[in-house]
Design a protein around this motif. Structure first.
Motif: not given
Length: 700
Positions: A63-67, A644-645, A653-659, A688-692
């Protein structure tokens, strides 16, 4: 060397063009637009290397790659070496750094400038640009440069020649843990004879919090853009020019003694492919590239800035190329032969302004020192190779390859104390590597692969020429050794993969397994040398100095296994496990940076316009450590990620994530420890701890 490569390219193009014009087989005319050989794995059993894995990247995976390093998550056998949120290196089977041949688009490279690897190759490519990751799991091919522990090819998105005219995409995303923002756009124009693609991205990541709420210094900003122009003069020719730049700013490295003020990289690559209308020449490929990295780092955000101001300005150039011809002497015999080159040069100094003495008292007049970091050094590798693939019958393919590398290295501006240790002269090394393997199709759905490879890696520039700098996970000063022998990996592996149909052929079970043993000669490690004394801050601990040397006897062994099947029509389950055990027999301990046993489980629900993915990751405790490397035992941990997407409307396209949903406090065994930071000890950096996070993409 660059002129020689260009001349050879022109000569080969001229020869093949002549052969094409004089062919006696006009019936073989090619009518489809040709594509460059930017991939290693083409889905052709007569050309593909053995023992490979492929990971295709879409928004469903990340969903959200830093690199780019984030793309290796969930890729079996891989771990990440983390110094913060930016400088992340992939590790595969306890092989890392130059032990892995990491490239993109079939051969382009960009080497780091910083001796602490603040800027690995994963920071110089836009992660959204990566379409898939291809891996050769050991020294089982000689076609892609010197190959010691495996080849990793980062494949960027290809031009879709079926979609003529203008098209592109815009996407944006946000993360709660760190208040981080990402955006990117791409536009492309495709015509019958040429195509142009331009993209750009911006990332602004803040300091994240671990599972206990502790803030980890890890913020960074980066901007990237790239332009790719392709030209198809004929149906059987393709010329492509790719230019990209990346700019990193204010990058915090919790596990390193300094932070990045600026990191600027420029990469130019030119690719050409010709598929002659000839019975004996299947195709001709040529590539040349050049990259330049300008890196500035300092300690201005660190506690010791009050004692000493330190600023390092470093530059690195990487250039090279490859010429390869694919010959088909007979219907069952394919021969790949060619030459390649990898030229690496680095220089730069550290300026220190000492403001206080060792007792912390201000000096009457600050004293300035200049320390040579790379001492104006270079390491060049010129290779020639031949790899044969022969089909014994319709189910059995034998591969045999041989490679010779001439490695030339020199140091042109040595520090006086380094020159006093060694007799510094230009050095030439002659490395021979090779492989032999068998791929057997037991059935239409099952493949058995058995391989042996001899991989050879000469010492990198850090191991040769670093001079009293702290470049490891510990606080020791390290001294290079220009007389190191090349590492040799004798690796044996057996693998099986396939699928079995279940429930009256309504679904199928995928499976794969591979086990390997690697006998390692002359492994390069840094060990304490009592004959050397600490140079900088001589009263600081540890006072011992490490020198790079060769370890004669070591080995690694391990397995990877995966299984997956359809639970329901739209619901799939998969499980993966990877384990590697290493032994430094000379010191009776593990090799450093050996990851623990890892397992992962995944549920994927996928409809045409909706998908959901759950990843449960289990990492075991690591007690088998390298005490000479000052490694610490690490605890096991478990994390759960949900993604989820959906496509609410066409082209959106919409996506969300809970890591890390459980907000687990954990750190990977390969994470670096905190360095020169107030309020932190010597413990490894927590992840990282919990991340949305959420993202949205619009395509047109």
């Amino acid at each position: 060397m660059k002129k020689m490569i260009l001349a050879l390219v022109c000569a080969c193009i001229g020869y093949i063009s002549y052969s094409q014009e004089n062919t006696t087989n006009p019936k073989d005319t090619i009518t489809k637009t040709i594509k460059l050989n930017e991939v290693l794995i083409q889905g052709n059993p007569k050309k593909d290397p053995v023992l490979t894995i492929v990971k295709t990247e879409t928004e469903k995976n990340i969903v959200q790659p830093k690199n780019v390093a984030d793309l290796f998550n969930y890729l079996t056998g891989f771990s990440l070496i983390k110094r913060g949120n930016y400088a992340i290196d992939p590790s595969f089977r306890a092989s890392q750094y130059e032990q892995l041949n990491i490239q993109f688009d079939g051969g382009t490279k960009a080497m780091h400038a910083c001796p602490n690897r603040m800027d690995p190759i994963t920071t110089h490519v836009i992660p959204e640009e990566i379409e898939k990751i291809e891996v050769i799991k050991g020294p089982y091919s000689v076609r892609y440069g010197a190959n010691y522990g495996g080849v990793v090819n980062l494949v960027t998105q290809k031009t879709n020649f079926q979609e003529k005219g203008w098209h592109g995409s815009i996407n944006s995303g946000y993360e709660t843990n760190g208040n981080s923002f990402v955006s990117m756009g791409k536009i492309q124009y495709v015509s019958g004879t040429y195509d142009i693609t331009a993209n750009g991205g911006y990332r602004d990541f803040g300091n994240y919090e671990d599972g206990t709420g502790l803030e980890i210094p890890s913020a960074f900003r980066s901007a990237d853009y790239g332009i790719k122009v392709g030209f198809n003069p004929k149906d059987n020719q393709r010329l492509q020019i790719h230019w990209r730049q990346s700019f990193g700013r204010d990058v915090l490295h919790a596990g390193l003694p300094m932070d990045t003020d600026e990191d600027n990289s420029s990469i130019l690559s030119v690719d050409y492919r010709l598929a002659p209308q000839s019975n004996s020449i299947d195709e001709f490929n040529a590539k040349v590239y050049y990259s330049y990295v300008d890196h500035i780092m300092s300690n201005k955000r660190r506690p010791n800035f009050m004692m000493t101001e330190a600023v390092s300005s470093i530059e690195a150039t990487t250039s090279g190329g490859k010429l390869e011809m694919t010959l088909t002497p007979t219907k069952n015999w394919t021969l790949f032969t060619g030459v390649d080159a990898l030229l690496i040069a680095r220089d730069g100094n550290r300026d220190r302004l000492v403001k206080r003495n060792m007792m912390g008292m201000p000096l009457p007049q600050p004293v300035n020192f200049v320390d040579k970091i790379w001492q104006d050094s270079y390491v060049n590798d010129f290779g020639v190779f031949a790899e044969n693939k022969y089909a014994l019958n319709s189910t059995t393919i034998i591969t045999a390859g041989l490679r010779y590398d001439l490695v030339t290295s020199d140091i042109k501006d040595p520090e006086d104390d380094f020159a006093a240790i060694y007799d510094l002269t230009k050095r030439n090394e002659h490395n021979i590597s090779g492989t032999i393997s068998i791929k057997k199709y037991i059935s239409e759905e099952t493949i058995l692969e058995v391989a042996y490879g001899r991989g050879v890696r000469s010492a990198n520039m850090i191991e040769r020429f670093i001079n009293h700098f702290t470049v490891g996970q510990d606080a020791f000063e390290y001294v290079g050794n220009p007389n190191l022998k090349a590492e040799v990996n004798h690796q044996f592996e057996i693998g099986i993969k396939g699928k079995t149909w279940l429930f009256n052929n309504d679904s199928f079970l995928n499976y794969s397994f591979s086990g390997f043993y690697a006998n390692l000669d002359n492994t390069i490690l840094a060990v304490v040398d009592p004959s050397l004394s600490r140079k900088f801050m001589p009263m600081a601990q540890p006072q011992e100095v490490k020198r790079f040397t060769n370890i004669k006897n070591a080995y690694k062994t391990g397995i990877e296994a995966s299984i997956g099947f359809d639970v329901l029509q739209d619901l799939a389950f998969s499980a993966n496990v990877a384990y590697v055990y290493s032994k430094n027999k000379d010191l009776s301990e593990s090799l450093p940076l050996t990851p623990p046993l890892t397992s992962s489980f995944e549920l994927l629900f996928e409809k045409e316009k909706f998908w959901a993915r759950a990843n449960y990751n289990v990492t075991s405790r690591q007690d088998h450590i390298s005490t000479s490397f000052r490694e610490q035992k690490t605890l096991g941990y478990q994390t759960l990620d949900l993604r989820f997407g959906m496509q609410p409307v066409k082209k959106v396209t919409i996506g969300v994530a809970a890591l890390n949903i459980f907000d687990k406090e954990y750190n990977n065994h390969l994470n670096f420890s905190f360095r020169n930071l107030d309020g932190f000890g010597n413990e490894p950096i927590n992840d990282p701890g919990r991340n949305f996070s959420a993202f949205i993409q619009y395509s047109f």
